[in-house]
Design an enzyme around this catalytic site. Structure first.
Site, PDB file in Angstrom:
ATOM      1  N   TYR A 158      20.733  69.509  97.620  1.00  0.00           N
ATOM      2  CA  TYR A 158      20.016  68.227  97.550  1.00  0.00           C
ATOM      3  C   TYR A 158      20.604  67.337  98.651  1.00  0.00           C
ATOM      4  O   TYR A 158      21.830  67.198  98.739  1.00  0.00           O
ATOM      5  CB  TYR A 158      20.248  67.553  96.195  1.00  0.00           C
ATOM      6  CG  TYR A 158      19.580  68.240  95.016  1.00  0.00           C
ATOM      7  CD1 TYR A 158      20.141  69.369  94.410  1.00  0.00           C
ATOM      8  CD2 TYR A 158      18.382  67.754  94.492  1.00  0.00           C
ATOM      9  CE1 TYR A 158      19.534  69.984  93.318  1.00  0.00           C
ATOM     10  CE2 TYR A 158      17.762  68.366  93.403  1.00  0.00           C
ATOM     11  CZ  TYR A 158      18.345  69.476  92.824  1.00  0.00           C
ATOM     12  OH  TYR A 158      17.731  70.095  91.745  1.00  0.00           O
ATOM     13  N   TYR A 182      22.125  68.367  84.109  1.00  0.00           N
ATOM     14  CA  TYR A 182      21.370  69.302  84.958  1.00  0.00           C
ATOM     15  C   TYR A 182      21.146  70.636  84.243  1.00  0.00           C
ATOM     16  O   TYR A 182      20.052  71.195  84.289  1.00  0.00           O
ATOM     17  CB  TYR A 182      22.112  69.537  86.275  1.00  0.00           C
ATOM     18  CG  TYR A 182      21.244  70.185  87.344  1.00  0.00           C
ATOM     19  CD1 TYR A 182      21.208  71.576  87.485  1.00  0.00           C
ATOM     20  CD2 TYR A 182      20.452  69.415  88.186  1.00  0.00           C
ATOM     21  CE1 TYR A 182      20.408  72.177  88.449  1.00  0.00           C
ATOM     22  CE2 TYR A 182      19.634  70.011  89.153  1.00  0.00           C
ATOM     23  CZ  TYR A 182      19.634  71.396  89.279  1.00  0.00           C
ATOM     24  OH  TYR A 182      18.817  71.992  90.228  1.00  0.00           O
ATOM     25  N   HIS A 235      22.358  80.711  88.797  1.00  0.00           N
ATOM     26  CA  HIS A 235      23.065  79.785  89.682  1.00  0.00           C
ATOM     27  C   HIS A 235      24.155  79.055  88.906  1.00  0.00           C
ATOM     28  O   HIS A 235      23.896  78.464  87.866  1.00  0.00           O
ATOM     29  CB  HIS A 235      22.082  78.763  90.284  1.00  0.00           C
ATOM     30  CG  HIS A 235      21.332  79.313  91.460  1.00  0.00           C
ATOM     31  ND1 HIS A 235      20.869  78.529  92.490  1.00  0.00           N
ATOM     32  CD2 HIS A 235      20.974  80.574  91.770  1.00  0.00           C
ATOM     33  CE1 HIS A 235      20.257  79.283  93.390  1.00  0.00           C
ATOM     34  NE2 HIS A 235      20.293  80.534  92.975  1.00  0.00           N
ATOM     35  N   LYS A 257      13.578  68.682  85.644  1.00  0.00           N
ATOM     36  CA  LYS A 257      13.446  68.507  84.203  1.00  0.00           C
ATOM     37  C   LYS A 257      12.040  68.723  83.664  1.00  0.00           C
ATOM     38  O   LYS A 257      11.871  68.949  82.455  1.00  0.00           O
ATOM     39  CB  LYS A 257      13.904  67.094  83.807  1.00  0.00           C
ATOM     40  CG  LYS A 257      15.387  66.887  83.941  1.00  0.00           C
ATOM     41  CD  LYS A 257      16.195  67.729  82.969  1.00  0.00           C
ATOM     42  CE  LYS A 257      17.564  68.108  83.518  1.00  0.00           C
ATOM     43  NZ  LYS A 257      17.799  69.547  83.495  1.00  0.00           N
TER      44      LYS A 257
HETATM   45  P1  FAS Z   1       0.615  71.445  83.160  1.00  0.00           P
HETATM   46  O1  FAS Z   1       0.028  70.277  83.897  1.00  0.00           O
HETATM   47  O2  FAS Z   1       1.411  72.454  83.899  1.00  0.00           O
HETATM   48  O3  FAS Z   1      -0.558  72.273  82.432  1.00  0.00           O
HETATM   49  C1  FAS Z   1      -1.637  71.606  81.801  1.00  0.00           C
HETATM   50  C2  FAS Z   1      -2.817  72.567  81.778  1.00  0.00           C
HETATM   51  O4  FAS Z   1      -3.880  71.936  81.061  1.00  0.00           O
HETATM   52  C3  FAS Z   1      -3.338  72.856  83.185  1.00  0.00           C
HETATM   53  O5  FAS Z   1      -3.489  74.253  83.361  1.00  0.00           O
HETATM   54  C4  FAS Z   1      -4.680  72.129  83.231  1.00  0.00           C
HETATM   55  O6  FAS Z   1      -5.637  72.826  84.009  1.00  0.00           O
HETATM   56  C5  FAS Z   1      -5.084  72.131  81.765  1.00  0.00           C
HETATM   57  N1  FAS Z   1      -5.997  71.049  81.431  1.00  0.00           N
HETATM   58  C6  FAS Z   1      -5.975  69.764  81.870  1.00  0.00           C
HETATM   59  N2  FAS Z   1      -6.992  69.070  81.318  1.00  0.00           N
HETATM   60  C7  FAS Z   1      -7.662  69.941  80.496  1.00  0.00           C
HETATM   61  C8  FAS Z   1      -8.794  69.826  79.666  1.00  0.00           C
HETATM   62  N3  FAS Z   1      -9.457  68.674  79.541  1.00  0.00           N
HETATM   63  N4  FAS Z   1      -9.225  70.932  78.973  1.00  0.00           N
HETATM   64  C9  FAS Z   1      -8.539  72.106  79.072  1.00  0.00           C
HETATM   65  N5  FAS Z   1      -7.462  72.285  79.861  1.00  0.00           N
HETATM   66  C10 FAS Z   1      -7.031  71.204  80.562  1.00  0.00           C
HETATM   67  N6  FAS Z   1       8.828  70.257  87.436  1.00  0.00           N
HETATM   68  C11 FAS Z   1      10.053  70.713  87.788  1.00  0.00           C
HETATM   69  O7  FAS Z   1      10.901  70.893  86.908  1.00  0.00           O
HETATM   70  N7  FAS Z   1      10.347  70.980  89.124  1.00  0.00           N
HETATM   71  C12 FAS Z   1       9.399  70.818  90.112  1.00  0.00           C
HETATM   72  O8  FAS Z   1       9.673  71.055  91.274  1.00  0.00           O
HETATM   73  C13 FAS Z   1       8.108  70.370  89.780  1.00  0.00           C
HETATM   74  N8  FAS Z   1       7.138  70.214  90.736  1.00  0.00           N
HETATM   75  C14 FAS Z   1       5.899  69.755  90.364  1.00  0.00           C
HETATM   76  C15 FAS Z   1       4.867  69.565  91.322  1.00  0.00           C
HETATM   77  C16 FAS Z   1       3.604  69.074  90.934  1.00  0.00           C
HETATM   78  C17 FAS Z   1       2.495  68.890  91.963  1.00  0.00           C
HETATM   79  C18 FAS Z   1       3.371  68.741  89.589  1.00  0.00           C
HETATM   80  C19 FAS Z   1       2.020  68.172  89.160  1.00  0.00           C
HETATM   81  C20 FAS Z   1       4.365  68.920  88.635  1.00  0.00           C
HETATM   82  C21 FAS Z   1       5.639  69.434  89.009  1.00  0.00           C
HETATM   83  N9  FAS Z   1       6.659  69.642  88.081  1.00  0.00           N
HETATM   84  C22 FAS Z   1       7.886  70.089  88.415  1.00  0.00           C
HETATM   85  C23 FAS Z   1       6.430  69.372  86.713  1.00  0.00           C
HETATM   86  C24 FAS Z   1       5.692  70.561  86.149  1.00  0.00           C
HETATM   87  O9  FAS Z   1       6.455  71.716  86.349  1.00  0.00           O
HETATM   88  C25 FAS Z   1       5.402  70.241  84.717  1.00  0.00           C
HETATM   89  O10 FAS Z   1       6.525  69.687  84.052  1.00  0.00           O
HETATM   90  C26 FAS Z   1       4.887  71.435  83.957  1.00  0.00           C
HETATM   91  O11 FAS Z   1       3.814  71.979  84.664  1.00  0.00           O
HETATM   92  C27 FAS Z   1       4.488  70.947  82.574  1.00  0.00           C
HETATM   93  O12 FAS Z   1       3.741  71.933  81.987  1.00  0.00           O
HETATM   94  P2  FAS Z   1       2.508  71.541  81.023  1.00  0.00           P
HETATM   95  O13 FAS Z   1       2.959  70.492  80.067  1.00  0.00           O
HETATM   96  O14 FAS Z   1       2.006  72.837  80.521  1.00  0.00           O
HETATM   97  O15 FAS Z   1       1.456  70.816  81.971  1.00  0.00           O
HETATM   98  C1  PHB Z   2      12.003  73.937  93.095  1.00  0.00           C
HETATM   99  O1  PHB Z   2      12.574  74.990  93.448  1.00  0.00           O
HETATM  100  O2  PHB Z   2      10.758  73.818  93.122  1.00  0.00           O
HETATM  101  C2  PHB Z   2      12.828  72.772  92.609  1.00  0.00           C
HETATM  102  C3  PHB Z   2      14.176  72.966  92.315  1.00  0.00           C
HETATM  103  C4  PHB Z   2      14.929  71.889  91.868  1.00  0.00           C
HETATM  104  C5  PHB Z   2      14.331  70.643  91.732  1.00  0.00           C
HETATM  105  C6  PHB Z   2      12.974  70.455  92.012  1.00  0.00           C
HETATM  106  C7  PHB Z   2      12.220  71.527  92.464  1.00  0.00           C
HETATM  107  O3  PHB Z   2      15.085  69.585  91.311  1.00  0.00           O
END
Ligand code: FAS
Ligand code: PHB
Length: 389
Positions: free
Chosen positions: A200, A384, A72, A296
């Site tokens: 957005y 971005y 993109h 991010k």
């Molecule tokens: P994660 O939370 O992905 O992974 C942590 C892992 O550790 C999980 O698999 C968990 O099961 C495991 N864990 C936890 N406790 C443990 C324990 N005690 N023992 C062993 N394992 C354990 N970011 C974006 O950029 N765009 C988005 O649209 C976006 N949407 C999101 C929506 C939601 C609901 C959430 C919660 C986050 C979102 N994020 C988004 C942010 C997300 O993408 C995170 O930045 C990303 O998953 C970070 O990755 P990790 O640091 O690996 O953490």
């Molecule tokens: C998504 O595609 O999940 C997405 C893209 C851009 C954002 C947040 C979420 O800023």
């Protein structure tokens, strides 16, 4: 058992760190509390910065991403009934790649299995001890048996609700937080996206985001109240509300369909300092959370892992701990800039409950300045696509 680095968490942070360390010849084990399918079932991020793409290439996990990811060159911002394109490529020379976090996780899991490196799913009740002795231990339970790992370092990659940050004594940790008075209701649907690029939307009824996962799978978000449940939102109600927030052109191209995933994510900004205690290092959501408005979260996890993997490789190659000692400060410098950008995008694009007239005028002025100034657009674009590592 004994290893060099014990990694807690098999999300993007833990899996990417494990892959980079394995390729550097460093022994690791990854402990994940959930099943593999459960981890793959979470729908999260969708946009990869160029730095994240290059890191996945470096980890040897970039081929499917390069084939299936969508490059993109810009994003659109809609306000006051008009859409304004931010030309990321013209302003920064960089692009972003639309490729779902689920696919990144799948590619990393596959790479770990191909490498034959140890990963334990459904590893329960993980506990870290001896963090300051130079020989930390991690204990966990699996199939009713107790296991203990002796290691040199522990990487806390277990997300916001994990145990790693909680293993640091409260008096050694400073945390900073802002909770936003709204959430994002997200839907995944197997229908073509309504536009070629992300849109957005700042609408009087609230924020909306039109995103995608591929040319046949779309991802949409609506700002919603924190007291709402997914069960309050039928697919029909979601599509009706999304249409109200879209301009006529976007509405014309919107294709409704049955949701294959629907969830509500709360929005917060959170940072824990320092990202190290003894021989425990935090990376990704274990150390910081950003509202997804700036795309991010996943990308910050990648830069943490880039710094930490290189610091650990340096330590084992040359016995110098200089890069490890510099990790917290180096990672936090980039984290706080991304926290600022994500906060700024969230302030600018969402409708806050009970805004003062002043707040509303400032938000409108922020957007009108952005739309009228190439320099303002360049500042948004540079953040971005991702600030340099
Ligand atoms: P994660 O939370 O992905 O992974 C942590 C892992 O550790 C999980 O698999 C968990 O099961 C495991 N864990 C936890 N406790 C443990 C324990 N005690 N023992 C062993 N394992 C354990 N970011 C974006 O950029 N765009 C988005 O649209 C976006 N949407 C999101 C929506 C939601 C609901 C959430 C919660 C986050 C979102 N994020 C988004 C942010 C997300 O993408 C995170 O930045 C990303 O998953 C970070 O990755 P990790 O640091 O690996 O953490
Ligand atoms: C998504 O595609 O999940 C997405 C893209 C851009 C954002 C947040 C979420 O800023």
């Amino acid at each position: 058992m004994r290893t060099q680095v014990a990694i807690i968490g098999a999300g993007p942070s833990g899996l990417l760190l494990g892959q980079l360390l394995h390729r550097a010849g460093i022994e690791t084990i990854i402990l994940e509390q959930r099943s593999k399918d459960y981890v793959l079932g979470r729908i999260r991020a969708g946009v990869l910065e160029q730095g994240t793409v290059e890191l996945l290439d470096e980890a040897g996990c970039g081929s499917r991403m390069r084939q299936e990811g969508l490059v993109h060159e810009g994003i659109e911002i809609a306000f006051g009934g008009a859409r304004h394109r931010i030309d990321l490529k013209a302003l920064t020379g960089k692009t972003v790649l639309v490729y779902g976090q689920t696919e990144v996780t799948r590619d990393l899991m596959e790479a770990r299995e191909t490498a034959g490196a140890p990963i334990v799913y459904e590893a329960l009740s993980a506990r870290i001890s001896d963090i300051e002795t130079g020989h930390p231990r991690v204990r966990y339970r699996k199939d009713d048996a107790e296991y203990e790992i002796e290691c040199d370092y522990v990487a806390g990659c277990d997300g916001f609700h994990g145990i790693s940050r909680q293993s640091i004594p409260e008096q050694a940790l400073r945390t900073y937080e802002r909770v936003y008075p709204f959430g994002w209701l997200g839907i995944l649907v197997d229908k073509p996206p309504l536009a070629d690029e992300l849109i957005y939307v700042n609408h009087p009824r609230g924020f909306a985001l039109c995103s995608m996962r591929s040319a046949t799978r779309s991802r949409y978000y609506l700002q919603c109240r924190l007291d709402e449940q997914v069960s309050d939102w039928s697919d029909e109600r979601f599509w009706d509300e999304l249409e109200r927030r879209l301009d006529p052109e976007a509405r014309k191209w919107l294709q409704r369909g049955p949701s294959i995933e629907k969830s509500i994510a709360p929005l917060r900004s959170f940072v824990a300092e320092p990202m190290r205690f003894g021989n425990l290092f935090l990376a990704g959501d274990a150390a910081h959370i950003v509202p997804p408005t700036g795309a991010k979260g996943l990308n910050l996890a990648a830069s943490d892992v880039a710094y930490l993997s290189r610091a650990l490789a340096s330590r084992y190659r040359s016995s110098s701990t200089a890069e490890l000692d510099a990790y917290p400060q180096r990672a936090l410098a980039r984290v706080w800039k991304a926290v600022r950008f994500s906060w700024w995008m969230t302030q600018m694009l969402h409708r806050f409950p009970e805004p003062s007239g002043f707040d509303e005028r400032i938000q409108a002025a922020e957007l009108e300045y952005l739309f009228s100034s190439k320099l303002a657009q360049a500042a948004l674009a540079e953040n971005y696509v991702g600030l340099p590592y």
